[in-house]
Design an enzyme around this catalytic site. Structure first.
Site, PDB file in Angstrom:
ATOM      1  CD  GLU A   1      14.133  10.695  10.080  1.00 32.44           C
ATOM      2  OE1 GLU A   1      13.491  10.013  10.888  1.00 32.44           O
ATOM      3  OE2 GLU A   1      13.605  11.316   9.147  1.00 32.44           O
TER       4      GLU A   1
ATOM      5  CG  HIS B   1       9.325  14.808   3.224  1.00 26.55           C
ATOM      6  ND1 HIS B   1      10.631  14.400   3.072  1.00 26.55           N
ATOM      7  CD2 HIS B   1       8.689  13.817   3.907  1.00 26.55           C
ATOM      8  CE1 HIS B   1      10.779  13.224   3.654  1.00 26.55           C
ATOM      9  NE2 HIS B   1       9.624  12.838   4.161  1.00 26.55           N
TER      10      HIS B   1
ATOM     11  CB  SER C   1       3.017   8.253   8.466  1.00 26.29           C
ATOM     12  OG  SER C   1       3.076   7.537   7.246  1.00 26.29           O
TER      13      SER C   1
ATOM     14  CB  SER D   1       7.332  11.333  11.137  1.00 26.95           C
ATOM     15  OG  SER D   1       6.961  10.971   9.843  1.00 26.95           O
TER      16      SER D   1
ATOM     17  CB  CYS E   1      11.915  14.085   6.910  1.00 25.80           C
ATOM     18  SG  CYS E   1      11.704  12.310   7.005  1.00 25.80           S
TER      19      CYS E   1
ATOM     20  CG  ASN F   1      12.123   8.817   2.878  1.00 27.04           C
ATOM     21  OD1 ASN F   1      12.577   9.962   2.736  1.00 27.04           O
ATOM     22  ND2 ASN F   1      11.195   8.535   3.769  1.00 27.04           N
TER      23      ASN F   1
HETATM   24  N1  CAA Z   1      -0.592  -1.010  -9.563  1.00 26.37           N
HETATM   25  C1  CAA Z   1      -0.663   0.315  -9.314  1.00 26.37           C
HETATM   26  N2  CAA Z   1      -0.950   0.827  -8.071  1.00 26.37           N
HETATM   27  C2  CAA Z   1      -1.127  -0.043  -7.062  1.00 26.37           C
HETATM   28  C3  CAA Z   1      -1.079  -1.442  -7.260  1.00 26.37           C
HETATM   29  C4  CAA Z   1      -0.791  -1.936  -8.589  1.00 26.37           C
HETATM   30  N3  CAA Z   1      -0.690  -3.227  -8.851  1.00 26.37           N
HETATM   31  N4  CAA Z   1      -1.328  -2.045  -6.076  1.00 26.37           N
HETATM   32  C5  CAA Z   1      -1.516  -1.052  -5.154  1.00 26.37           C
HETATM   33  N5  CAA Z   1      -1.407   0.147  -5.765  1.00 26.37           N
HETATM   34  C6  CAA Z   1      -1.501   1.471  -5.161  1.00 26.37           C
HETATM   35  C7  CAA Z   1      -2.592   1.626  -4.132  1.00 26.37           C
HETATM   36  O1  CAA Z   1      -3.844   1.880  -4.734  1.00 26.37           O
HETATM   37  C8  CAA Z   1      -2.078   2.793  -3.314  1.00 26.37           C
HETATM   38  O2  CAA Z   1      -2.317   4.004  -4.003  1.00 26.37           O
HETATM   39  P1  CAA Z   1      -2.941   5.265  -3.229  1.00 26.37           P
HETATM   40  O3  CAA Z   1      -2.024   5.558  -2.068  1.00 26.37           O
HETATM   41  O4  CAA Z   1      -2.983   6.339  -4.234  1.00 26.37           O
HETATM   42  O5  CAA Z   1      -4.288   4.807  -2.738  1.00 26.37           O
HETATM   43  C9  CAA Z   1      -0.567   2.588  -3.333  1.00 26.37           C
HETATM   44  O6  CAA Z   1      -0.292   1.663  -4.400  1.00 26.37           O
HETATM   45  C10 CAA Z   1       0.003   2.020  -2.044  1.00 26.37           C
HETATM   46  O7  CAA Z   1      -0.773   0.914  -1.697  1.00 26.37           O
HETATM   47  P2  CAA Z   1      -1.136   0.601  -0.179  1.00 26.37           P
HETATM   48  O8  CAA Z   1      -1.651   1.835   0.485  1.00 26.37           O
HETATM   49  O9  CAA Z   1      -1.968  -0.623  -0.159  1.00 26.37           O
HETATM   50  O10 CAA Z   1       0.332   0.292   0.336  1.00 26.37           O
HETATM   51  P3  CAA Z   1       0.806  -0.215   1.750  1.00 26.37           P
HETATM   52  O11 CAA Z   1      -0.295  -0.210   2.737  1.00 26.37           O
HETATM   53  O12 CAA Z   1       1.506  -1.513   1.552  1.00 26.37           O
HETATM   54  O13 CAA Z   1       1.921   0.836   2.169  1.00 26.37           O
HETATM   55  C11 CAA Z   1       2.696   2.984   2.819  1.00 26.37           C
HETATM   56  C12 CAA Z   1       1.991   2.186   1.731  1.00 26.37           C
HETATM   57  C13 CAA Z   1       1.757   3.143   4.011  1.00 26.37           C
HETATM   58  C14 CAA Z   1       3.062   4.342   2.261  1.00 26.37           C
HETATM   59  C15 CAA Z   1       3.989   2.228   3.257  1.00 26.37           C
HETATM   60  O14 CAA Z   1       4.877   2.119   2.172  1.00 26.37           O
HETATM   61  C16 CAA Z   1       4.696   2.850   4.419  1.00 26.37           C
HETATM   62  O15 CAA Z   1       4.371   2.619   5.576  1.00 26.37           O
HETATM   63  N6  CAA Z   1       5.777   3.681   4.142  1.00 26.37           N
HETATM   64  C17 CAA Z   1       6.568   4.322   5.191  1.00 26.37           C
HETATM   65  C18 CAA Z   1       5.883   5.525   5.794  1.00 26.37           C
HETATM   66  C19 CAA Z   1       5.792   6.692   4.850  1.00 26.37           C
HETATM   67  O16 CAA Z   1       6.554   6.840   3.911  1.00 26.37           O
HETATM   68  N7  CAA Z   1       4.839   7.601   5.131  1.00 26.37           N
HETATM   69  C20 CAA Z   1       4.675   8.812   4.342  1.00 26.37           C
HETATM   70  C21 CAA Z   1       4.202   9.981   5.181  1.00 26.37           C
HETATM   71  S1  CAA Z   1       5.263  10.217   6.606  1.00 26.37           S
HETATM   72  C22 CAA Z   1       6.625  11.033   5.995  1.00 26.37           C
HETATM   73  O17 CAA Z   1       6.595  11.582   4.939  1.00 26.37           O
HETATM   74  C23 CAA Z   1       7.889  11.020   6.802  1.00 26.37           C
HETATM   75  C24 CAA Z   1       8.814  10.014   6.276  1.00 26.37           C
HETATM   76  O18 CAA Z   1       9.705  10.366   5.491  1.00 26.37           O
HETATM   77  C25 CAA Z   1       8.709   8.648   6.677  1.00 26.37           C
END
Ligand code: CAA
Length: 395
Positions: free
Chosen positions: A80, A234, A202, A317, A112, A285
Site C-alpha cells: 500500500e 496483523h 481503526s 483498513s 495491509c 508497522n
Molecule cells: N505507560 C504505559 N501505557 C500507557 C502510558 C504510559 N505512560 N500512557 C498511555 N498508555 C497506554 C494507554 O492506556 C493505551 O493503552 P490501551 O490501548 O490498552 O488502552 C495506549 O498506551 C495508547 O494510548 P492512547 O490510546 O492514548 O494513544 P493515542 O490515542 O495517542 O494513539 C493509536 C494510539 C490510536 C493506536 C495511534 O497510535 C494511531 O492512530 N495509530 C495508527 C493507526 C493504527 O495503527 N490502528 C490500528 C488498527 S488499524 C490497522 O491495523 C491497519 C494498520 O496497519 C494501520
C-alpha cells in the site's frame, strides 16, 4: 487433495532505526506509552535510496538463492506504499533479481490485507498448475504525519515467500473466514505521502472485523479455537495483537493467554502472542508484511511447531480481513534461523530524532529527476529518477 502453502520465507527491512524511547522523550511523552502502551521499542526508517522495491527484492534474493527459480511463473507484489500508479513494483524486482521474462507480475492492493489476497491467489494458481511456484512479496513503508498519534506506529519491512505444492513450511487449509466493511478508518489519498487515520476508529474496526471473520470461519467449517495451537494477528503495533487476542477470547470463551511482553504471567494457554511479536516490536508497522513478519518470528523462535495448526488474522483498513489457518510441516526448522533476521535488525544504523525528522520531511515519491545519495547497506538501491522513471541498481 494436493497440499499447497508457504514453502519458504524471508524478511528484510530498511537501513535506519529510531528508538521509540528517544522519540517519546523528544516530544514530552512518557516512554512507557510507546514501549508498554503500544508494545513497540523501535521503528525502521528507510534511507533516501531505499523503498518498497529495494526491500522486497532484498527479501526475495536469499529466498530464491535457497530455492531456485524452477517453476516460477508468477510474482505477486502486495503493497500500500506503491511507487507508481500504473507499473507494478514487482517488475523492477524481476529485473533486479535477474528473473526470466516468462513470469506474470502484478501489484495487489487492499491496505495491509494485500499480502493475504496474494497468498490466496497464489494458492489458486498452484492448485491449477501444481508444478508452478508463485513468489509473493509483501513490502511497505508505514508513514504518518510527524507529531501525530500514528507517528510511533510507523515502520518499514518486507517479507517474501514462495507458494508451492507440498510446501516445506506451512500448508494452508481450505477453510477461511472473510469480512469486508466500507469504513473510513485509515487510507492514503493519491496526493498524500502519509496515511490519513482515525486511530481509535481503526482499532474498533479491526476488532469488529476479527469478530466477523471468525464467525465466517466457523460458518465455513473452520477449526474451533481449542483446535488452533498458535494465533498470529496483523500487528500495526504489537499491543493491537493483545487486544485482538482479548476479543477472540471474549467471543470464543477460549482460555488463550493475552500475555504479550516477555516475562508477563500467562493468563491462559500460550498461543505465541509474545513469540510472534518479537520482530514487529522492533520493525514497527510494515503493513502488508506485518502478519508475515509475525509468522517469521513465530517460526524462528518456537521449536515445537511441527504438525501444529496456526491461525492467521490478516486485516487491511478500509476494511478487508481474513482469518485463515495452516499446518506447520515437519522439518520447518531446517529452513529457519533466528540469527538471520536478528542480525538484520541489529545491523540497522540508529538515527537521532532531528535526522529522522529531516528524512521524514524530505521530498518523498516525487517524479522529478534526481540522484539519491548512496546510503543503504542493502543489496539493492533506488538510484534516483531520470525521465520521470525510477531507476534501481544492485549495490
Ligand atoms: N505507560 C504505559 N501505557 C500507557 C502510558 C504510559 N505512560 N500512557 C498511555 N498508555 C497506554 C494507554 O492506556 C493505551 O493503552 P490501551 O490501548 O490498552 O488502552 C495506549 O498506551 C495508547 O494510548 P492512547 O490510546 O492514548 O494513544 P493515542 O490515542 O495517542 O494513539 C493509536 C494510539 C490510536 C493506536 C495511534 O497510535 C494511531 O492512530 N495509530 C495508527 C493507526 C493504527 O495503527 N490502528 C490500528 C488498527 S488499524 C490497522 O491495523 C491497519 C494498520 O496497519 C494501520
Amino acid at each position: 487433495m494436493t497440499a499447497i502453502g508457504i514453502h519458504d520465507l524471508e524478511m528484510a527491512t530498511g537501513h535506519h532505526v529510531v528508538d521509540l524511547a528517544e522519540l517519546a522523550e523528544s516530544t514530552g511523552v512518557a516512554p512507557g506509552k510507546y514501549i508498554l502502551g503500544l508494545g513497540q521499542s523501535q521503528m525502521s526508517v528507510l534511507a533516501p535510496d531505499e523503498d518498497i522495491v529495494t526491500m522486497g527484492a532484498a527479501a526475495a534474493k536469499p529466498l530464491l538463492e535457497r530455492n531456485g527459480t524452477e517453476g516460477l511463473r508468477t510474482l505477486l507484489f502486495a503493497t500500500e506504499s506503491g511507487v507508481d500508479q500504473s507499473k507494478a513494483a514487482g517488475v523492477a524486482v524481476l529485473d533486479l533479481l535477474g528473473l526470466p521474462s516468462n513470469i506474470r507480475v502484478v501489484e495487489m492492493k487492499q491496505a495491509c490485507y494485500g499480502g493475504t489476497a496474494a497468498l490466496q491467489a497464489a494458492v489458486g494458481i498452484v492448485a491449477r498448475s501444481p508444478q508452478e511456484r508463485v513468489l509473493v512479496i509483501t513490502s511497505d513503508n508505514a508513514r504518518y504525519e510527524l507529531d501525530s498519534p500514528g507517528e510511533p506506529t510507523q515502520g518499514a519491512g518486507a517479507v517474501a515467500f514462495l507458494v508451492s505444492a507440498d510446501p516445506a513450511v506451512l500448508e494452508i487449509e481450505p477453510a477461511s473466514g472473510i469480512s469486508t466493511t466500507d469504513v473510513d478508518d485509515f487510507w492514503r489519498p493519491n496526493d498524500s505521502t502519509t496515511a490519513v487515520v482515525d486511530g481509535h476508529l481503526s482499532v474498533g474496526a479491526y476488532l469488529d472485523a476479527l469478530t466477523d471473520a471468525w464467525n465466517d470461519l466457523q460458518a465455513h467449517g473452520g477449526p474451533s479455537v481449542e483446535d488452533i495451537d498458535r494465533i498470529l494477528y496483523h500487528q500495526p503495533y504489537t499491543k493491537m495483537a493483545k487486544k485482538a487476542q482479548q476479543r477472540l477470547r471474549e467471543i470464543t470463551g477460549g482460555q488463550i493467554s493475552t500475555a504479550l511482553n516477555p516475562g508477563d504471567e500467562p493468563d491462559g494457554r500460550d498461543t505465541g502472542l509474545e513469540t510472534s511479536s518479537r520482530y514487529n516490536r522492533r520493525l514497527g508497522n510494515s503493513y502488508t508484511a506485518s502478519v508475515y513478519s509475525a509468522l517469521v518470528s513465530l517460526l524462528d523462535y518456537d521449536p515445537g511447531l511441527e504438525g501444529r495448526r496456526i491461525g492467521i488474522f490478516s486485516y487491511g483498513s478500509g476494511c478487508v480481513s481474513e482469518f485463515l489457518t495452516g499446518i506447520v510441516k515437519p522439518g520447518y526448522l531446517e529452513r529457519r534461523n533466528p540469527h538471520r533476521s536478528e542480525n538484520l535488525l541489529d545491523a540497522r544504523e540508529p538515527v537521532d530524532i532531528p535526522t529522522y525528522r529531516s528524512l521524514h520531511t524530505a521530498p518523498h515519491g516525487t517524479s522529478e529527476d534526481q540522484v539519491t545519495p548512496r546510503v543503504t547497506s542493502g543489496p539493492f538501491r533506488f538510484a534516483g529518477v531520470t525521465g520521470r522513471a525510477r531507476r534501481y541498481e544492485t549495490c
